[in-house]
Every structure is written in structure tokens, then in C-alpha cells.
Scaffold this active site. Sequence first.
Site, PDB file in Angstrom:
ATOM      1  N   GLY A   1      32.150 -69.599-105.688  1.00  0.00           N
ATOM      2  CA  GLY A   1      33.136 -68.561-105.392  1.00  0.00           C
ATOM      3  C   GLY A   1      34.204 -69.091-104.456  1.00  0.00           C
ATOM      4  O   GLY A   1      33.980 -69.209-103.253  1.00  0.00           O
TER       5      GLY A   1
ATOM      6  N   LYS B   1      26.451 -55.617 -91.365  1.00  0.00           N
ATOM      7  CA  LYS B   1      27.828 -55.752 -91.873  1.00  0.00           C
ATOM      8  C   LYS B   1      28.312 -54.444 -92.489  1.00  0.00           C
ATOM      9  O   LYS B   1      29.499 -54.090 -92.383  1.00  0.00           O
ATOM     10  CB  LYS B   1      27.885 -56.880 -92.910  1.00  0.00           C
ATOM     11  CG  LYS B   1      29.275 -57.108 -93.547  1.00  0.00           C
ATOM     12  CD  LYS B   1      30.348 -57.372 -92.512  1.00  0.00           C
ATOM     13  CE  LYS B   1      31.591 -58.043 -93.086  1.00  0.00           C
ATOM     14  NZ  LYS B   1      32.209 -57.347 -94.197  1.00  0.00           N
TER      15      LYS B   1
ATOM     16  N   ASN C   1      31.665 -52.476 -91.274  1.00  0.00           N
ATOM     17  CA  ASN C   1      32.795 -52.071 -92.096  1.00  0.00           C
ATOM     18  C   ASN C   1      33.045 -50.570 -92.008  1.00  0.00           C
ATOM     19  O   ASN C   1      34.186 -50.121 -92.091  1.00  0.00           O
ATOM     20  CB  ASN C   1      32.568 -52.495 -93.544  1.00  0.00           C
ATOM     21  CG  ASN C   1      32.839 -53.973 -93.751  1.00  0.00           C
ATOM     22  OD1 ASN C   1      32.750 -54.752 -92.807  1.00  0.00           O
ATOM     23  ND2 ASN C   1      33.145 -54.372 -94.970  1.00  0.00           N
TER      24      ASN C   1
ATOM     25  N   GLU D   1      35.002 -50.215 -89.014  1.00  0.00           N
ATOM     26  CA  GLU D   1      36.351 -50.717 -89.313  1.00  0.00           C
ATOM     27  C   GLU D   1      37.190 -49.621 -89.971  1.00  0.00           C
ATOM     28  O   GLU D   1      38.367 -49.437 -89.625  1.00  0.00           O
ATOM     29  CB  GLU D   1      36.229 -51.925 -90.230  1.00  0.00           C
ATOM     30  CG  GLU D   1      37.531 -52.558 -90.660  1.00  0.00           C
ATOM     31  CD  GLU D   1      37.284 -53.670 -91.664  1.00  0.00           C
ATOM     32  OE1 GLU D   1      37.849 -53.604 -92.781  1.00  0.00           O
ATOM     33  OE2 GLU D   1      36.515 -54.593 -91.351  1.00  0.00           O
TER      34      GLU D   1
END
Length: 341
Positions: free
Chosen positions: A7, A189, A193, A196
Site C-alpha cells: 500500500g 485510534k 478519530n 478529532e
Amino acid sequence: MELGLIGLGRMGTHMAERLLSHHHTVVAFDIDTHAVQALASKGARPASNVGELVKALKTPRAIWLMIPAGLVDQTITEIAPHLTSGDTLIDGGNSFYQDDQRRAAQLGSQGIHYLDAGTSGGVFGLERGYCLMIGGDEAAFRRLEPIFEALAPGRDTVSRTAARNKTPPIQAEAGYLYCGPSGAGHFVKMVHNGIEYGLMAAYAEGLNLLRHANIGSKPVAQNAETTPLRNPDAYRYNLPIADIAELWRRGSVVSSWLLDLAADALARDPELKDFHGRVSDSGEGRWTLQAAIESGTPAPTLASALFARFESRGESDYARRILSALRSEFGGHAEQSGDRP
């Protein structure tokens, strides 16, 4: 150390370049052959498919997947037959943490270790480093710690927390942390987010309110359907929004990297003419709220921020038409083209 990387989007490519700059070996594959060759020109070893990538690595292998969450299971199915006991797969994307639990169990039955690595840093990670939140097999984490250490920002990028000045440094101060068993990294995480979303919404709403501080200087519709502005003289400020964002970066308690980015965007174009206000969500905010509901943990700010993203994409248009229709039905209220032209 050696690392296989699958990736090579913006983050994957920059992560590979950061590892190369720290003298690690990177074997890289992506369906975009141009991305592979570009990285090869910077020192990576190219692979034309996942099988070739696996063969190019010494055992026990470590392979990092930096791909969209929806492609992870497909990629694992493709690569697993090429792996051997003791190898480690790392998912550095934004997968749902419960998928990590399932994958770890499935791969573990074949003797393959699985780590979920929540990765924050975006397109600036090459120079700033990446904040890494890691879950899964702790022995595999320990073996690959030099990789995480190279990707992370490092201990000297921010000043120490005052309360820690008299204590030995901890792992988190280097910018990476082993969070616990499978799924723990992506759980952390996920909530990161969700927060966020809330921070971005707070800046957006506050700056928008500043922009409307001159509403008293604008003409107001005079009709029974429009709430009058009681004191127009209280709202006659033409505020320099871009300059205020710049001001708040200096000494303010609301300063942050997100505010730095907002100030940069506003300095280029205070009207943000290149943006239409359609804000996507990639799943973490939804999963955060799901966890909040299932655990009975209040998270109203995060919920509001997520729903605001839905609204930005026109998902509330029909609801607003229903509201307008109801006002017309029960009170004969005519819909106005705009309360304040």
C-alpha cells in the site's frame, strides 16, 4: 530491520521513506506500479505481487498493510498462504477493532502474529513522525519495536509533561505505545478519530460564529416568519477570521496542530472558495459512538460532530423539507427563501 510494505498511498509512501532514512530495508508492493518504481528509486526493493514480496523477506517476516479497511480481509486471504509460522502481519489502516480480534484468532491458528497499529500523522508524517497505537501479540511488538521507533516522532519533538520531569521516560513519550491485546491499538485510534471529529467541529462552529458577527449590518427580512434581530448594533463586527486563527496559535489555550492547519488554509483563502463543505467520514466516528452506546459511556459532543458530517452531505435535506411542510400544514406558514438576504 526488514519490512514488507503493501500500500503506497500518500501515507504508505511517506512511511517507507521514513524507514529508509532510518536505514531499515523496505520491500514494497502496490497495484500502482508507478508508485512502486518511484519508491524503488529512493532505495526500496520493489515487488510485483504479494508472493514476490513475501519471498524477498527473511523469516520471520514482518509485513505492514497500509490499505483501506475494506481491502484488508481480501489482502490477508491473498497473502496468508505465502506466510509461515512466526511471521507477523501489521494492519496500519483504520480497521474496526473487532475485525482485528477475528483476524488475530484466524491467523494465530496458523502461527502467524497479527498487530493492529493505529497510525496518526497524515501527509506530514514523513517529517514529523507518526503517532502509533499498537495492539496484538506483545512478543511480536517487542521484536518489531525498532520499526515503530523509527516511524514515531521521537522523545525530543515536544517538551516533557511537567509532572513527569522527575520520573524515567516512558514508551509513550517516544510517540508509540503498546496498548494491549488484539484490537486495542485500533480501539485507541478509533476514539482518537472520534475526538478529532469533535475538535474539528468546535473550530468550524466557532470560526463560523465569528464570521456572522456582522449580521447587524446586513438587511433583515421584514415578515411574520423571520425572527427579528433584537439589537443589530450588537452585531456589527467585520472580524478578520484568518488573522484571528493566526492570533490563537500564539499563547491561547485553544492552540493545536489542527488550528495551525486551519490558519494555513485561511491564510491562503479566507473565503475557502475551493471547498463546498461536504465532509466525509471513514467509519471511526461511527464505531466510536457504537462503543459509547454499548458501554453506556456518554459522548454527546462526539455524536454531534458525527451527525454534523452527515448533515454536510445533504442527508438532512428531506428532514428539513418535512419540517417546512409541517409548519405550512399546521399554521399556514409560508416557506421563506431566506430569513436574512
